[in-house]
Structures are given as C-alpha cells and as structure tokens.
Design an enzyme around this catalytic site. Structure first.
Site, PDB file in Angstrom:
ATOM      1  N   GLY A   1       0.789  -1.223   0.000  1.00 45.73           N
ATOM      2  CA  GLY A   1       0.000   0.000   0.000  1.00 45.73           C
ATOM      3  C   GLY A   1       0.821   1.273   0.000  1.00 45.73           C
ATOM      4  CB  THR A   2       3.956   2.247   1.748  1.00 40.17           C
ATOM      5  OG1 THR A   2       3.431   2.172   3.072  1.00 40.17           O
ATOM      6  CG2 THR A   2       4.957   3.394   1.669  1.00 40.17           C
TER       7      THR A   2
ATOM      8  CG  ASN B   1      -4.348   3.802   9.493  1.00 42.56           C
ATOM      9  OD1 ASN B   1      -4.702   4.975   9.409  1.00 42.56           O
ATOM     10  ND2 ASN B   1      -3.115   3.456   9.816  1.00 42.56           N
TER      11      ASN B   1
ATOM     12  CB  SER C   1      -1.679  -3.549   1.512  1.00 45.07           C
ATOM     13  OG  SER C   1      -0.444  -4.138   1.844  1.00 45.07           O
ATOM     14  CB  ALA C   2      -1.800  -9.119  -0.151  1.00 45.84           C
TER      15      ALA C   2
ATOM     16  CB  THR D   1      11.471  -9.704 -11.607  1.00 47.76           C
ATOM     17  OG1 THR D   1      12.540  -9.513 -12.539  1.00 47.76           O
ATOM     18  CG2 THR D   1      10.889 -11.087 -11.784  1.00 47.76           C
TER      19      THR D   1
ATOM     20  CB  CYS E   1       3.761   3.033   9.456  1.00 49.25           C
ATOM     21  SG  CYS E   1       3.139   1.882   8.220  1.00 49.25           S
TER      22      CYS E   1
END
Length: 390
Positions: A72-73, A154, A202-203, A242, A334
């Site tokens: 996400g960042t 959040n 974000s997963a 990649t 964070c």
C-alpha cells in the site's frame, strides 16, 4: 497462557489456503514472468495475468486497471507522485488524518515541486468538514487538483462520506485518490459504480502475504503515466521490476476467499465489536471512544479505538498487555517505534486527556472469537489494579 491477537488493522494472519498456493508456486513455478521465450516464464506470466483477472473481477474493474506493487505504501506513492509528474496536478487536498505514506509524500512533493497543499479541517470525532473541503476546491478551481482521502481510517475506523466527496470532486473537476487499504478485501467494493480515479490495496490487510499490493488506476489515465520505477517494461511500463509471482497469486487467492465470505465475515466482526464495546463499558464506566469507532454505522467493523484511563503515564503499557497475552497497538503500526501519541489521536483529542489516558487500538479479524475479548477485558482489569496504573 492463551495468546490473543487483536491487531488485525496492522496485519492479518495469512490463510492456510493462501500459504498452500504460494508454496506450490515457489516450488514449481519459479520462472521469470518476463522470460516468455520458454514454458517456465510463460507459466509464471500466466499466473500473474490470471491473478490480475481474478482481482479485477472481485472489485468490478478491468484487468489492465490493476498495477501490482510491493504494498500500500508504494501504491500511494505511485499515485501521488504520478499526479504531479504526469497529470500536472498543482494542488493537493488531503487531511491530517491520513496514513504517513500519504502525508509524508505530500509534504515531500510540496518541498520538491512547490505544489499547493491544503488540509481539510477536522471536526469533533475526526469527521472531515466537507463544507471546508468545498471552499478549498472552489478557491483553487483554476488549478489541477488531486483529492487524497482515506476511505476507512486505519486508527479510528471512521468511514469517509464517500458519496459526498465524489460529488464534490466531480463538481470541481478534481481527481480523486482514496487509500482503500483497510477496505479492499474486507468490504465489497465496485469500481464500476464508484467514481474513484485511483485506489490502493495491500494483501496483508485481508489475510494474504506481506510485501505485495496493487493500485487501481482508471483506464483513461494509464497511457499518461510514465514509469514510476524505471528499468523495465513490467506492469504496462508503469512499475519496472520482476513481479512477485507467488505474492501476487497469494494476494489473488486471499481476495477471492474474502469475497466469497464478505457478509458472513462482516457480521461476525461487527458482533465482536459490539460485544467488546459492551464489555469495556462494564469495567470502564467513563470510557472514551476515539473518533467514530464505537458507531457501528459510521466506522469500519474491524477497528475500535479507546482512551484507557491511567493515573501514571507508562509507555510500557502495551508491553504489559503483551506479557499478559494480549496483542493490541497504540495506533498506526508504521509509527509504532515512536513514543508519542499518533498525530491522528492528537488531532482529535484534548491534550489534557492524553495526560491521563492511553490510546488503545483494538482491531478484530475473522479468526477472533468472543473469548478473545474476554481475555482482553480481564487483562485490562488486572492492569487497572496495579500500583503503577491506578
């Protein structure tokens, strides 16, 4: 000792089904997805593109509107920096309740490119003053503007009045970016119905792996964006490097599983939150809830934020809880290594209150049960009776 994890807003446990998918790819699909000259590379490329299609289907977007990132960042950085460099944005409108990946990036853009930055005023309980937002849009109408606002906060869980924000952005021809990192994978979201220009995910916020996420970019913007990270043509030339094949597959599987159980999961987490509110009120009669986190209709079900009363300030408070088997946080993970109260809580709370109380963010997930709340409440009761805290 039973350990209880109630910090799901920071990261969620990864699902077993997701681990199996990722492990299988690590073992057997190790090809470079850009090496399409042979079957190993083509197999890896196929995994990425099938994942992109599944993700797009689950959020009702087009596959080429999904750009994979490291999380996400990076996704928020991509949108904000591209808006200046590629779309000619001269004015950014945001709030001081945003995630650091938005706030710090915006301040960096101001210093580097002299972009005009305005912050929307914050009313009681962390509610954004949309009249002030309209005034700022009106005053800067001749400037290309990007509005960047979080869908679900959040830290305090407040839900943005999304329809009104979208209306104002359309009225004043402003681009709209929303940090949807607490929402995507936890709530149904239909990009074909929402007028969002950019959204981020974000997963690890929906039971997938860390280090992988994506940005949704509305299709008509794609050709305008130049490479955010240079050195290759991956991700339509927008994000070189990649691709994280197994992480992307894990993200896709986690999102798919969440989408299949949205309403069941939402109902369960909502019940946990209501139960937690009820039990906390029993032991803390003068409890203060931060923001709108206790309002079940105006906050995301997974987040509850309180001010816990103590007479003597102790920044080891959270470690005491941890030693008693309870994992919660003071807010944004964070910034967790900084002793001060987060800027979000400072923005909405009187300084006098913060001298007597400690903020606690309790965030629920699909693997929690009511007995986890009981462990939390018992721990808080025990702390209340200790000399250092009472």
């Amino acid at each position: 000792m039973k350990r209880v994890y109630l910090d799901n807003a920071a990261t969620t446990p990864i699902r077993n089904e997701v681990i199996r998918i990722m492990t299988n790819i690590l073992k057997y699909s190790f090809g470079n997805p850009s090496s399409v000259q042979h079957s190993y590379g083509r197999e890896a490329r196929s995994i990425i593109e099938e994942s992109r299609i599944r993700i797009a289907k689950n959020i009702k977007a087009s596959p080429h509107e999904i750009i994979f990132t490291s999380g996400g960042t990076e996704a928020n950085n991509l949108v904000l920096q591209s808006s200046i460099l590629d779309f000619g944005v001269q004015h950014i409108l945001t709030s001081k309740l945003e995630h650091p990946s938005v706030l710090q990036t915006v301040l960096g853009l101001y210093k580097k490119y002299k972009v005009c930055i305005n912050f929307i005023q914050i009313q009681k309980k962390g509610i954004l003053d949309l009249n002030h937002m309209e005034d700022l849009l009106k005053k800067n109408y001749l400037k290309k503007t990007l509005v960047s606002l979080m869908y679900a906060n959040n830290e305090i869980g407040n839900l943005l009045e999304l329809d009104q924000v979208i209306f104002l952005c359309k009225k004043y021809n402003a681009y709209f970016h929303s940090d949807t990192i607490q929402v995507i994978g936890n709530f149904p979201i239909h990009m074909d119905k929402l007028s969002l220009d950019f959204a981020t995910a974000s997963a690890h916020k929906f039971y997938g792996p860390k280090g992988v996420g994506f940005v949704f970019i509305r299709k008509h913007f794609l050709k305008k964006i130049k490479s955010f990270i240079s050195g290759g043509l991956q991700e339509y030339g927008i994000r070189s490097g990649t691709e994280n094949t197994y992480g992307i597959a894990g993200l896709s599987e986690a999102l798919q599983l969440s989408c299949c159980n949205y309403y069941k999961n939402i109902e369960k987490i909502r019940d946990l939150k209501l139960y937690c509110i009820s039990e906390l009120k029993k032991i803390i009669p003068d409890i203060i809830f931060n923001g709108l986190s206790s309002d079940i209709d105006k906050s995301i079900p997974s987040i509850l934020n309180i001010l816990y009363p103590i007479k003597k300030k102790d920044h080891l408070f959270y470690f005491h809880l941890d030693l008693m088997g309870v994992s919660v946080s003071k807010g944004n993970s964070c910034y967790s290594n900084i002793p001060q109260v987060s800027s979000v809580i400072q923005s909405i709370t009187d300084e006098s209150l913060l001298k007597k109380r400690m903020p606690i963010r309790i965030s629920f997930g699909i693997f929690n049960e009511k007995k986890d709340i009981d462990v939390l409440v018992t721990a808080l009761e025990k702390i209340k009776t200790k000399k250092n805290f009472s």
